[in-house]
Design a protein around this motif. Structure first.
Motif, PDB file in Angstrom:
ATOM      1  N   SER A  70       0.000 -23.937 -18.358  1.00 40.47           N
ATOM      2  CA  SER A  70       0.638 -23.175 -19.433  1.00 40.47           C
ATOM      3  C   SER A  70       1.734 -22.301 -18.822  1.00 40.47           C
ATOM      4  O   SER A  70       1.766 -22.057 -17.613  1.00 40.47           O
ATOM      5  N   THR A  71       2.627 -21.810 -19.685  1.00 43.79           N
ATOM      6  CA  THR A  71       3.739 -20.992 -19.214  1.00 43.79           C
ATOM      7  C   THR A  71       3.269 -19.591 -18.868  1.00 43.79           C
ATOM      8  O   THR A  71       2.494 -18.978 -19.592  1.00 43.79           O
ATOM      9  N   ARG A  99       9.845 -17.588 -14.603  1.00 45.02           N
ATOM     10  CA  ARG A  99       8.930 -18.417 -15.372  1.00 45.02           C
ATOM     11  C   ARG A  99       8.035 -19.238 -14.430  1.00 45.02           C
ATOM     12  O   ARG A  99       8.511 -19.798 -13.444  1.00 45.02           O
ATOM     13  N   TRP A 119       4.662 -22.143 -14.246  1.00 47.92           N
ATOM     14  CA  TRP A 119       4.002 -23.228 -14.975  1.00 47.92           C
ATOM     15  C   TRP A 119       2.688 -23.484 -14.250  1.00 47.92           C
ATOM     16  O   TRP A 119       2.599 -24.308 -13.361  1.00 47.92           O
TER      17      TRP A 119
END
Length: 326
Positions: free
Chosen positions: A257-258, A265, A267
């Motif tokens: 999920s981010t 950012r 992941w």
């Protein structure tokens, strides 16, 4: 007399004195059965095999050959504890096999839970067979069979037929705790001097972390799972919950999920905390953990475990959920 049936007159082992009496009886029985021959034991580090190992070491010493196979799916520090307790402290005749690469290579790309279980079970059989055939003069196979195994399977459960050794090896079984319930095995283990962390070890599936690293296992995700699980166990222990909560562990599923890390950012994976209370494992409830404790565990996991951006608490009872995720 049925030797696989617990006599009605057999007293429940609830005290150290009763445990010592049982140990003395079994030491004599094992010596009478084994004589000067050698005994082979698959030592997982679980409660049953550890208690059998300690009991047989007391009875026959170096005639016992313990084989500990590290399949790479153990919790943090478990194989090291087996080596320390049985190798260093008890001076056991211990063979340690690090088969991590062998298991993980076989599991690469395999996502189906049942297929993973079969691969892990078959590979363990193969590794244990190889080690068994290297030994000379082995006449007996020791097993951690306990009484519920006999009651539930009309005989000894298949998973206690350690490694499913070929018939040509013709080993006779040694099962010194086969008439005991799990709580009695723990009392005997304590009387034998095993550490509390081993005697009161939580139920742990045969495939180990392989069923908590859901989907196709990768080494990096397995590492994150192992580290997160170690943090959870450490914090539960500090909070005095180790003996209050029946079972607790972490799961790292095969999806991302981010998130945000260092202003960028990310992941990354979630870590799922699972904790349950149960009497018979047929149904289970979820304990209401202290919010401050959950926050502390979350903060540590997010700060110390690589590749993780979320921590979740599984609130699902059994049923409809199961205790394990796979």
């Amino acid at each position: 007399m049925d030797l696989n049936k617990r006599p009605e007159s057999m007293e429940r082992i609830t005290t150290a004195a009763l445990a010592e009496k049982f140990i003395d009886e079994q030491v004599a029985a094992v010596r009478a059965q084994v004589g000067d021959k050698k005994v082979l034991l698959a030592l997982s580090g679980g409660v049953d095999s550890s208690v059998v190992a300690a009991l047989l070491i007391k009875a026959i010493g170096k005639q016992l050959v313990c084989v500990h196979v590290n399949h790479g799916l153990m919790r943090k520090g478990e194989s090291e504890q087996v080596i320390e307790v049985f190798g260093a402290q008890m001076d056991a005749n211990l063979i340690y096999v690090d088969a991590t690469d062998r298991f993980l290579d076989k599991l690469a790309g395999v996502a189906d839970p049942e297929t993973k279980r079969k691969i892990i079970g078959a590979e363990f059989i193969e590794v244990f067979n190889e080690e068994a055939r290297k030994q000379e003069g082995i006449s007996f196979l020791a097993q951690g069979t306990i009484y519920p195994d006999i009651l539930e399977s009309d005989g000894v459960k298949a998973h206690h037929n350690v490694g499913g050794l070929p018939e040509d090896m013709k080993f006779e079984l040694v099962e010194p705790v086969k008439l005991l319930y799990k709580d009695e095995v723990r009392v005997v283990g304590a009387a034998l001097g095993l550490p509390d962390s081993m005697v009161n070890r939580q139920p742990f599936p045969g495939p180990g972390l392989g069923v908590r690293c859901t989907g196709a296992i990768t080494r990096d995700r397995l590492h994150s799972l192992r580290e997160a699980d170690a943090i959870l166990r450490e914090e539960f222990d500090k909070a005095g919950l180790t003996k209050q909560v029946w079972q607790f562990f972490t799961v790292v599923p095969d999806f991302r999920s981010t998130g945000v890390r260092d202003g960028k950012r990310a992941w990354d994976w979630p870590v799922i905390i699972r904790a349950v209370n149960t009497v018979d494992a047929m149904t289970a409830t979820v304990p209401e953990l202290d919010w401050a404790l959950l926050k502390k565990i979350t903060d540590r996991i997010l700060a110390e475990v690589p590749g993780v951006c979320r921590v979740l608490y599984d609130l699902s009872p059994k049923g409809p959920a199961t205790i394990e995720w796979e």
